[in-house]
Motif scaffolding. Structure first.
Motif, PDB file in Angstrom:
ATOM      1  N   SER A  91       8.608  -9.777  16.333  1.00  0.00           N
ATOM      2  CA  SER A  91       9.490  -8.915  15.539  1.00  0.00           C
ATOM      3  C   SER A  91       9.989  -9.578  14.269  1.00  0.00           C
ATOM      4  N   LEU A  92       9.766 -10.876  14.122  1.00  0.00           N
ATOM      5  CA  LEU A  92      10.333 -11.639  13.007  1.00  0.00           C
ATOM      6  C   LEU A  92       9.819 -11.139  11.661  1.00  0.00           C
ATOM      7  N   THR A  93      10.752 -10.845  10.749  1.00  0.00           N
ATOM      8  CA  THR A  93      10.388 -10.455   9.376  1.00  0.00           C
ATOM      9  C   THR A  93      10.926 -11.432   8.335  1.00  0.00           C
ATOM     10  N   LYS A 120       4.587 -10.930  11.835  1.00  0.00           N
ATOM     11  CA  LYS A 120       4.816  -9.898  10.830  1.00  0.00           C
ATOM     12  C   LYS A 120       5.785 -10.356   9.735  1.00  0.00           C
ATOM     13  N   ILE A 121       5.966 -11.639   9.608  1.00  0.00           N
ATOM     14  CA  ILE A 121       6.973 -12.159   8.672  1.00  0.00           C
ATOM     15  C   ILE A 121       6.668 -11.713   7.244  1.00  0.00           C
ATOM     16  N   ARG A 122       7.737 -11.357   6.526  1.00  0.00           N
ATOM     17  CA  ARG A 122       7.616 -10.932   5.131  1.00  0.00           C
ATOM     18  C   ARG A 122       8.315 -11.899   4.171  1.00  0.00           C
ATOM     19  N   LYS A 123       9.316 -12.611   4.660  1.00  0.00           N
ATOM     20  CA  LYS A 123      10.112 -13.472   3.775  1.00  0.00           C
ATOM     21  C   LYS A 123      10.304 -14.826   4.438  1.00  0.00           C
ATOM     22  N   ARG A 150       5.398 -11.671   1.945  1.00  0.00           N
ATOM     23  CA  ARG A 150       5.602 -11.143   0.597  1.00  0.00           C
ATOM     24  C   ARG A 150       6.447 -12.057  -0.281  1.00  0.00           C
ATOM     25  N   GLU A 151       7.320 -12.862   0.311  1.00  0.00           N
ATOM     26  CA  GLU A 151       8.205 -13.723  -0.478  1.00  0.00           C
ATOM     27  C   GLU A 151       8.210 -15.128   0.101  1.00  0.00           C
TER      28      GLU A 151
END
Length: 495
Positions: A91-93, A120-123, A150-151
């Motif tokens: 679940s980590l984003t 699913k990390i984004r940042k 993404r970041e």
């Protein structure tokens, strides 16, 4: 006997407001408490974690969407636990481990934990984690194997040009979809700009680049700007503070502004652009395609001459909402020009930073007139200018007029004494818009502070924050201020 002591307390709600940072604006407030919210966030900052506490946190790290362990004394030893927890967390984003001494080995373990197919990390923030060029070898694999990222923030790590070269290898991979990259204080030089420019050419969805406080110099910035011009990306943010830019660099930046109408944030602070560079830059910003929203030009060797060119942008660009001109010798004439421009129908400016701009009492009539008529400007920062009590009286006269909209006024270190406090105390009883007032490092006595206290305690006073950092007073006054804060919980007194 009452003993004087310096009023210097860090308040978690708004820490650091009174210090003098390298940049002429207050840093973000440090948070110091654990926070678990309904959005499944684990947020711990500035705490040393005992073994028992660490054991309690590990199960939470396996399930929370956002994990922030900022300045928690983490080392490589605990990164093995972090790796295991991350591998179990689908679940980590967002993961923030900044200001921990992880080292190359610890960073490698953390990144291994993110390379699970379910990740699913984004940042990801690894700012100030002691990552060196020797530890950057793992970065290409991570950028290839984590397509959701993404970041990425690697600021304040000595990556050097060799480390950036490895990072760029990952950026070039088609599976990398990074949009925001932060590389501030990474010991980069102009030699790294060719690799970075080549990588950015391939990033169609890239949006934000922060490379401030690196010695890129004029030649490196030219290469980087050309890469951005050639890229199909829709760049929104470009930060190049203290990168050795010159007036000639503004020609290269004009190319970026012209090629990227998507650009909204341009930060060029602490570069020797001079009036000539500003004139060149403004010619590009005035183009109808430019949609600039934030323009930071603090400490750029701008004088009244350059201010005239900037005023053309202020008058013409309704998209411009925030401008930082701190630490430039604009003088009272520059103040007059800016105030007139703010009142033009085409100006929609909301925040204006002008700390240390060589303003005197003579400039305050212009500021007062502007504040009385202004319908958009909500933040005005005038700290470290010699306004004096007479100047503050002019500001207050403007803010007393019906319909004023200013919410934040910063006049720290402006030679404000008791007479200025009297003017402000009277203003606070009638002004309905002002929410934050900074009077730090001024020369008022306890009598002046008590006049302010009497006003802010009135039910009709709308002030929410009063900053009184770096002012001397007695312990009795200190107790009275704390008691006032307790009687009026909607007011924060920062001292």
């Amino acid at each position: 006997m009452r003993s004087l002591r310096r009023a210097r307390r860090w308040v978690a709600a708004l820490g650091g407001l009174g210090r003098t940072p390298a940049r002429p604006w207050p840093p973000p407030a440090p948070r110091t408490e654990n926070t678990w919210t309904r959005t499944m966030n684990l947020d711990i900052q500035c705490q040393e974690l005992s073994d028992a506490r660490w054991t309690e946190l590990l199960p939470l790290m396996q399930q929370y969407e956002v994990v922030r362990l900022d300045d928690c004394g983490l080392t490589e030893e605990r990164c093995r636990d972090i790796r295991s927890a991350l591998q179990a967390n689908s679940s980590l984003t967002e993961l923030n481990l900044c200001s921990n001494m992880l080292g190359d080995g610890g960073v490698r373990l953390v990144l291994q934990g993110l390379q699970s197919p379910a990740c699913k990390i984004r940042k990801l923030s690894l700012e100030n984690c002691c990552l060196t060029k020797a530890g950057c070898g793992v970065l290409p694999d991570v950028l290839r194997s984590v397509p959701t990222l993404r970041e990425l923030d690697l600021s304040n790590n000595p990556l050097e040009d060799a480390g950036l070269q490895l990072l760029c290898e990952g950026l070039l991979d088609p599976q990398c979809h990074l949009e925001n990259l932060h590389l501030e204080y990474c010991n980069l030089t102009g030699a790294s700009c060719a690799s970075l420019a080549s990588a950015l050419k391939a990033k169609q969805h890239f949006k934000a680049l922060v490379v401030s406080n690196n010695e890129l110099e004029e030649a490196g910035v030219r290469v980087l700007c050309q890469g951005l011009v050639d890229s199909a990306c829709q760049l929104e943010t470009l930060r190049l503070e203290n990168c050795g830019l010159t007036a000639a660099s503004c020609e290269d930046l004009c190319g970026v502004v012209a090629a990227k109408p998507s650009l909204q944030v341009l930060d060029l602070g602490d570069n020797k652009l001079g009036d000539q560079g500003i004139a060149t830059l403004c010619s590009s910003l005035l183009h109808s395609s430019s949609q600039i929203r934030v323009l930071w030009l603090w400490h750029c060797d701008i004088t009244t001459t350059g201010c005239r060119d900037l005023c053309r942008v202020v008058r013409a660009k309704q998209s411009l909402k925030e401008m930082n001109l701190a630490d430039n010798v604009l003088g009272d004439e520059g103040a007059r020009l800016l105030c007139e421009s703010v009142l033009e129908p085409g100006c929609q400016l909301q925040a204006l930073w002008m700390k240390t701009c060589s303003f005197t009492t003579a400039s305050c009539a212009s500021f007062g007139e502007m504040l009385a008529q202004n319908k958009h400007l909500m933040e005005l920062h005038l700290s470290c200018n010699k306004l004096g009590d007479a100047g503050v009286r002019e500001l207050c006269e403007g803010l007393r007029q019906p319909g004023t909209v200013l919410r934040e006024l910063w006049i720290g270190d402006c030679d404000v004494g008791d007479e200025g406090c009297a003017s402000l105390a009277s203003l606070l009883l009638v002004n309905c818009s002002l929410r934050e007032l900074d009077l730090s490092n001024n020369c008022m006595s306890e009598e002046g502070i008590r006049w302010l206290m009497e006003s802010v305690e009135q039910p009709g006073c709308m002030l929410e924050q009063l900053v009184l950092y770096d002012i001397y007073w007695s312990e009795e006054m200190d107790d009275d201020l704390q008691a006032l804060g307790e009687r009026k919980p909607g007011l924060r007194i920062i001292s």
